[in-house]
Design a protein around this motif. Structure first.
Motif, PDB file in Angstrom:
ATOM      1  N   SER A  13       0.833  -1.202   0.000  1.00  0.00           N
ATOM      2  CA  SER A  13       0.000   0.000   0.000  1.00  0.00           C
ATOM      3  C   SER A  13       0.870   1.257   0.000  1.00  0.00           C
ATOM      4  O   SER A  13       0.593   2.223  -0.718  1.00  0.00           O
ATOM      5  N   PHE A  14       1.923   1.246   0.802  1.00  0.00           N
ATOM      6  CA  PHE A  14       2.858   2.368   0.848  1.00  0.00           C
ATOM      7  C   PHE A  14       3.478   2.599  -0.526  1.00  0.00           C
ATOM      8  O   PHE A  14       3.549   3.733  -1.016  1.00  0.00           O
ATOM      9  N   LEU A  15       3.955   1.513  -1.154  1.00  0.00           N
ATOM     10  CA  LEU A  15       4.569   1.641  -2.471  1.00  0.00           C
ATOM     11  C   LEU A  15       3.557   2.116  -3.507  1.00  0.00           C
ATOM     12  O   LEU A  15       3.903   2.863  -4.429  1.00  0.00           O
ATOM     13  N   HIS A  16       2.320   1.696  -3.355  1.00  0.00           N
ATOM     14  CA  HIS A  16       1.264   2.127  -4.279  1.00  0.00           C
ATOM     15  C   HIS A  16       1.099   3.640  -4.209  1.00  0.00           C
ATOM     16  O   HIS A  16       0.921   4.306  -5.236  1.00  0.00           O
ATOM     17  N   LYS A  17       1.183   4.188  -3.007  1.00  0.00           N
ATOM     18  CA  LYS A  17       1.027   5.633  -2.820  1.00  0.00           C
ATOM     19  C   LYS A  17       2.285   6.400  -3.219  1.00  0.00           C
ATOM     20  O   LYS A  17       2.197   7.548  -3.650  1.00  0.00           O
ATOM     21  N   ARG A  18       3.462   5.786  -3.043  1.00  0.00           N
ATOM     22  CA  ARG A  18       4.726   6.512  -3.212  1.00  0.00           C
ATOM     23  C   ARG A  18       5.539   6.079  -4.427  1.00  0.00           C
ATOM     24  O   ARG A  18       6.686   6.500  -4.564  1.00  0.00           O
ATOM     25  N   SER A  19       4.997   5.237  -5.271  1.00  0.00           N
ATOM     26  CA  SER A  19       5.739   4.751  -6.431  1.00  0.00           C
ATOM     27  C   SER A  19       5.948   5.894  -7.423  1.00  0.00           C
ATOM     28  O   SER A  19       5.004   6.637  -7.692  1.00  0.00           O
ATOM     29  N   PRO A  20       7.137   6.085  -7.953  1.00  0.00           N
ATOM     30  CA  PRO A  20       8.361   5.328  -7.714  1.00  0.00           C
ATOM     31  C   PRO A  20       8.991   5.706  -6.372  1.00  0.00           C
ATOM     32  O   PRO A  20       8.893   6.851  -5.921  1.00  0.00           O
ATOM     33  N   PHE A  21       9.641   4.723  -5.749  1.00  0.00           N
ATOM     34  CA  PHE A  21      10.233   4.889  -4.426  1.00  0.00           C
ATOM     35  C   PHE A  21      11.712   4.549  -4.491  1.00  0.00           C
ATOM     36  O   PHE A  21      12.085   3.473  -4.952  1.00  0.00           O
ATOM     37  N   VAL A  56      12.451  -3.170  -9.964  1.00  0.00           N
ATOM     38  CA  VAL A  56      13.476  -2.388  -9.287  1.00  0.00           C
ATOM     39  C   VAL A  56      14.572  -2.112 -10.304  1.00  0.00           C
ATOM     40  O   VAL A  56      15.131  -3.040 -10.891  1.00  0.00           O
ATOM     41  N   GLU A  57      14.835  -0.832 -10.503  1.00  0.00           N
ATOM     42  CA  GLU A  57      15.874  -0.441 -11.443  1.00  0.00           C
ATOM     43  C   GLU A  57      16.703   0.663 -10.809  1.00  0.00           C
ATOM     44  O   GLU A  57      16.168   1.724 -10.473  1.00  0.00           O
ATOM     45  N   ASN A  58      17.981   0.395 -10.617  1.00  0.00           N
ATOM     46  CA  ASN A  58      18.894   1.351  -9.975  1.00  0.00           C
ATOM     47  C   ASN A  58      18.370   1.818  -8.620  1.00  0.00           C
ATOM     48  O   ASN A  58      18.480   2.988  -8.270  1.00  0.00           O
ATOM     49  N   GLY A  59      17.778   0.893  -7.864  1.00  0.00           N
ATOM     50  CA  GLY A  59      17.279   1.217  -6.542  1.00  0.00           C
ATOM     51  C   GLY A  59      15.926   1.894  -6.507  1.00  0.00           C
ATOM     52  O   GLY A  59      15.413   2.206  -5.441  1.00  0.00           O
ATOM     53  N   ILE A  60      15.329   2.103  -7.663  1.00  0.00           N
ATOM     54  CA  ILE A  60      14.017   2.748  -7.741  1.00  0.00           C
ATOM     55  C   ILE A  60      12.955   1.659  -7.897  1.00  0.00           C
ATOM     56  O   ILE A  60      12.966   0.889  -8.852  1.00  0.00           O
TER      57      ILE A  60
END
Length: 123
Positions: A13-21, A56-60
């Motif tokens: 849920s957090f990643l859904h709100k903050r993507s890309p993270f 995940v690409e270059n930490g993103i």
């Protein structure tokens, strides 16, 4: 610690709100705010990546499109961590007799088949 299903739900849920993270930059802060370790965050991200929920690409970290519902146990990393947690539990909470029986069974199995598998039952 093996994160619970609720932990995974919260992180997704957090990643859904903050993507890309940017996990490299903010994993420590996120872990601290949740009372988790950075390793726990990275483990859950690895499980999500194996299940195809994220890329995940270059930490993103970005959410994948058209995600199909999958069980956490389909992730090799999750299954390994689960097996490690079960083994730790067995070593911590089993009696001497139970542990001796378990080690004896491993020894006998090794004599017969060679050391190929480890059984996790301690009954």
């Amino acid at each position: 610690m093996l994160p619970t299903r609720e932990h995974f739900k919260w992180l997704y849920s957090f990643l859904h709100k903050r993507s890309p993270f940017d996990v490299r930059r903010y994993a420590d802060d996120l872990a601290r705010s949740r009372g988790w370790t950075k390793e726990t965050i990275l483990f859950m991200i690895q499980v999500f990546r194996e299940l195809g929920f994220i890329t995940v690409e270059n930490g993103i970290v970005s959410l994948a499109r058209d995600v199909q519902k999958r069980d956490l146990t389909e992730s090799p990393s999750y299954r390994l961590k689960q097996a490690q947690a079960e083994l730790e539990h067995m070593f911590l909470y089993s009696s001497y007799t139970q542990l001796k029986r378990w080690f004896d069974s491993l020894y006998e199995e090794e004599k017969v088949n060679g050391f190929k598998t480890i059984r996790h039952d301690c009954s």
